[in-house]
Scaffold this motif. Structure first.
Motif, PDB file in Angstrom:
ATOM      1  N   PHE A 174       0.827  -1.212   0.000  1.00 59.77           N
ATOM      2  CA  PHE A 174       0.000   0.000   0.000  1.00 59.77           C
ATOM      3  C   PHE A 174       0.860   1.261   0.000  1.00 59.77           C
ATOM      4  CE2 PHE A 174      -1.560   3.417   2.785  1.00 59.77           C
ATOM      5  CZ  PHE A 174      -2.577   3.907   1.987  1.00 59.77           C
ATOM      6  N   ARG A 178       0.335   3.851  -3.200  1.00 53.80           N
ATOM      7  CA  ARG A 178      -0.551   4.962  -2.867  1.00 53.80           C
ATOM      8  C   ARG A 178      -0.199   6.253  -3.588  1.00 53.80           C
ATOM      9  NH1 ARG A 178       1.778   8.476   1.006  1.00 53.80           N
ATOM     10  NH2 ARG A 178      -0.295   9.337   1.424  1.00 53.80           N
ATOM     11  N   PHE A 278      -7.292   0.523  -1.525  1.00 53.80           N
ATOM     12  CA  PHE A 278      -6.399  -0.633  -1.486  1.00 53.80           C
ATOM     13  C   PHE A 278      -7.158  -1.889  -1.070  1.00 53.80           C
ATOM     14  CE2 PHE A 278      -3.057  -3.297   0.500  1.00 53.80           C
ATOM     15  CZ  PHE A 278      -2.198  -3.404  -0.586  1.00 53.80           C
TER      16      PHE A 278
END
Length: 367
Positions: A174, A178, A278
């Motif tokens: 993540f 991101r 996510f």
């Protein structure tokens, strides 16, 4: 007992909403928090309890230690060094889980009892049974809270989360993706996810399963039990729908509401939205290891938190009371429906016997 506990939390949530502008609402949070601590810390039976008791009893055996994460081993060894018996160890574990988790929810939501009432339906079961996973997520949420606030504390909680349950290694991805532009475009992301889901249904399990077990033979017990991907999709779909509802509101309506929200809650929302996105992408990992569904379930708590902020501040720049009543009712219906889909419909209701036994087996109020 399960339905009594669920009803109690719903009632506390309604009182919290009624007194949302008064300090009295904190009383309802502390009552709900105490209830969760009792449920978790004084639990005496669950589908995984025997395994944890074996861990505690035979921690000195190599075959036991090799199957556990470092933080779990450390907690067992320290507990035994202080002379705790197994039930006292479970109470300690329950406190170590619930205190940071409840602190996180209280800090990031103006209506924490509402969040906890939906969380009780899903994913408190299976969290109550999977102590290591729940503990790792409680620590991860603390890391999320300190992300951007204190780098050292953030990294400390993140590392503790990773060594509490290795499945949390998936969350490292993540922090890499991101920053990608396409990741933050929820429409394009949905196209990628839906295309990936379709593509993965065409991959025979005879090909994917050997690849997974080659990485770690332990994963063989976590593989999708069926020969298709449809069971995983069914488990994922309720969360995918909820998450996209939140993502749609954030992209299209939230900007008109943002200025009304206290900085205490507003500062967390961008990161929460990325984590919710996510959570949608995790369906692609669930094809290989269905156990990753627990990550999606726990990340859905961030959607509950987002919705609690809407309930407190309004749907948009105008305070549409009817819409907020519909939102509260709709979220509750979603929680009950998701619970039924995940635990009842796909198992012909057999899971309810296990759930009821789990919540009834308690040293304080149970049988």
């Amino acid at each position: 007992m399960y339905y009594i506990l669920a009803t109690s939390l719903i009632v506390l949530s309604l009182f919290e909403g009624f007194f949302k502008d008064f300090r009295l609402k904190d009383v309802f949070f502390f009552l709900a928090a105490a209830l969760f601590i009792v449920i978790q810390g004084y639990n005496t039976w669950s589908p995984d309890m025997e395994s944890y008791e074996l861990h505690y009893t035979y921690i000195h055996k190599d075959y036991v230690r090799n199957a556990m994460e470092p933080l779990h081993i450390f907690l067992i060894q320290r507990s035994q060094a202080f002379g705790l018996n197994f039930q006292e160890f479970i109470l300690l574990y329950g406190l170590l889980i619930m205190l940071p988790f409840l602190y996180f929810v209280k800090r990031v939501s103006p209506l924490p009892v509402f969040v906890l009432s939906i969380f009780f339906f899903i994913p408190f079961f299976p969290d109550i049974t999977q102590l290591r996973n729940f503990f790792s997520f409680a620590l991860f949420f603390m890391a999320v809270y300190y992300f951007g606030r204190n780098k050292v504390v953030f990294l400390a909680f993140l590392v503790l989360s990773l060594i509490s349950h290795y499945s949390m290694l998936a969350m490292i991805l993540f922090f890499i993706v991101r920053r990608l532009k396409i990741f933050n475009d929820y429409r394009k992301s949905n196209i990628i996810i839906l295309f990936g889901m379709t593509l993965l249904t065409l991959v025979p399990k005879q090909i994917s399963d050997p690849l997974i077990t080659a990485i770690n033979p332990k994963y063989s017990s976590y593989l999708e039990a069926t020969s298709t991907y449809l069971g995983t999709i069914a488990l994922f779909l309720p969360f995918f729908l909820l998450n996209n509802f939140v993502l749609y509101h954030f992209k299209n309506i939230y900007p008109r509401l943002e200025r009304k929200i206290s900085e205490q809650y507003r500062a967390n929302i961008p990161l929460f939205i990325q984590l919710i996105q996510f959570g949608n992408y995790l369906i692609l990992l669930q094809y290989f290891i269905r156990d990753f569904s627990r990550l999606t379930m726990n990340l859905s708590i961030l959607s509950y938190i987002y919705l609690s902020i809407l309930l407190f501040y309004g749907w948009s720049h105008k305070f549409y009371r009817l819409r907020l009543h519909m939102l509260r009712f709709g979220t509750l219906v979603w929680g009950i429906t998701a619970f039924m889909v995940v635990f009842l419909l796909l198992n012909q209701g057999e899971y309810m016997k296990i759930i009821e036994k789990t919540f009834s087996s308690n040293r304080i109020y149970g049988e």
